[in-house]
Design an enzyme around this catalytic site. Structure first.
Site, PDB file in Angstrom:
ATOM      1  N   SER A  67     -17.345 -49.525  42.781  1.00 17.09           N
ATOM      2  CA  SER A  67     -18.540 -49.337  41.954  1.00 17.09           C
ATOM      3  C   SER A  67     -18.153 -49.235  40.485  1.00 17.09           C
ATOM      4  CB  SER A  67     -19.288 -48.065  42.385  1.00 17.09           C
ATOM      5  OG  SER A  67     -18.600 -46.910  41.932  1.00 17.09           O
ATOM      6  N   SER A  69     -18.850 -46.706  38.428  1.00 16.92           N
ATOM      7  CA  SER A  69     -18.994 -45.337  37.931  1.00 16.92           C
ATOM      8  C   SER A  69     -17.854 -44.900  37.016  1.00 16.92           C
ATOM      9  CB  SER A  69     -19.103 -44.352  39.104  1.00 16.92           C
ATOM     10  OG  SER A  69     -17.871 -44.233  39.785  1.00 16.92           O
ATOM     11  N   LYS A 124     -12.992 -40.063  40.504  1.00 16.80           N
ATOM     12  CA  LYS A 124     -13.656 -39.550  39.301  1.00 16.80           C
ATOM     13  C   LYS A 124     -12.586 -38.933  38.390  1.00 16.80           C
ATOM     14  CE  LYS A 124     -17.753 -40.345  41.138  1.00 16.80           C
ATOM     15  NZ  LYS A 124     -18.606 -41.462  40.671  1.00 16.80           N
ATOM     16  N   SER A 233     -23.099 -42.556  37.263  1.00 13.37           N
ATOM     17  CA  SER A 233     -22.102 -41.938  38.128  1.00 13.37           C
ATOM     18  C   SER A 233     -22.722 -40.831  38.962  1.00 13.37           C
ATOM     19  CB  SER A 233     -20.949 -41.360  37.285  1.00 13.37           C
ATOM     20  OG  SER A 233     -20.040 -40.646  38.096  1.00 13.37           O
TER      21      SER A 233
END
Length: 269
Positions: A67, A69, A124, A233
């Site tokens: 993705s 994010s 992250k 996100s």
């Protein structure tokens, strides 16, 4: 899919067949009789599986970014390597830490098992460590009451959901004295309170009803993470803190991107 568990099962099966043949079946087989095909395959695959299992469990593990994010730091299609031992040595499959080494630091790009569904791996950036007070208001981050330095770095455009064209402001954000890129879209709220889940230690967080921001106190043994693409996100703002036992490792290297060979060999900051 728990690939580590699949590898472990394959390791036990091939090793078990090989061991049974050595200890039992070989005694009843004439020396000039060829080994059964199953035993040949087990002897051939066991060392390979053992090496892959060992490397993947204790040294490095590959991941693919699914993705956007973490844009602009990581792009969809990036294949990355994750250091499995920098945050301590853990037993494979059960992920139990047996040797303490370093702890995640603010600014690290970390892979972990999603707290709401440990079968999923998330990536992250670590924003808060145990004991930190994290505040994010009007797209500006503060840690323990100290504003995090932001330097304007231009704009970044990409195709978002629904083939919409998104242009975001790019900044150099400085955590622990080290800069990394992050981006935010003007006009969007810092957080969407209706999307916040009921997560463990939810009482440690307070949210502004208008979406202007939030504040969270990170509990012991947990970490607060956010994506570099702040407005696209799904991160700790919504599902809470990452427990230490969910940590997989630290992302450090891009080894392939079939859509952009120029990204090969980039380190992750």
């Amino acid at each position: 899919m728990n690939f580590a568990l699949i590898l472990f099962i394959a390791l036990v099966v091939t090793g078990g067949i090989w061991l049974l043949d050595v200890l039992v079946f070989r005694r009843f087989r004439d020396k000039d009789v060829r080994e059964p095909l199953l035993v040949e395959y087990a002897k051939s695959f066991f060392p390979v599986i053992l090496i892959v299992f060992g490397l993947r469990s204790f040294l490095v593990e590959p991941f693919k970014i699914p993705s956007g994010s973490m844009m602009p730091t990581l792009l969809i299609g990036d294949f990355i390597l994750v250091n499995k031992y920098t945050y301590g040595i853990r037993l494979p499959v059960i992920n139990k830490k047996v040797v303490e080494l370093n702890s995640p630091a603010r600014g690290d790009v970390m892979v972990f098992r999603y707290p709401a569904d440990p079968g999923l791996d998330y990536i992250k950036r670590v924003i808060g460590v145990p004991g930190d007070l994290i505040e994010y208001r009007d797209k500006k981050l503060s840690v323990n009451g100290q504003p995090v330095r932001l330097d304007n770095a231009g704009t970044y455009s990409y195709v978002g959901n629904g083939l919409s064209y998104v242009t975001a402001m790019v900044y150099q954000e400085h955590l622990n004295g080290v800069g990394h890129t992050m981006m935010a879209e003007p006009g969007k709220p810092s957080v969407y309170p209706p999307q916040v889940m009921d997560f463990p230690y939810r009482e440690n967080c307070s949210y502004n009803a208008e979406g202007e921001g939030f504040a969270c106190k990170v509990p012991a043994g947990h970490y607060f993470t956010m994506g570099d693409n702040r407005d696209a996100s799904n991160d700790s703002r919504y599902w809470g803190f990452v427990p230490d036992q969910n940590i997989v490792g630290k992302a450090f290297f891009i080894w392939m991107n079939f859509d952009d060979f120029g990204r090969i060999g980039n380190t992750i900051r």
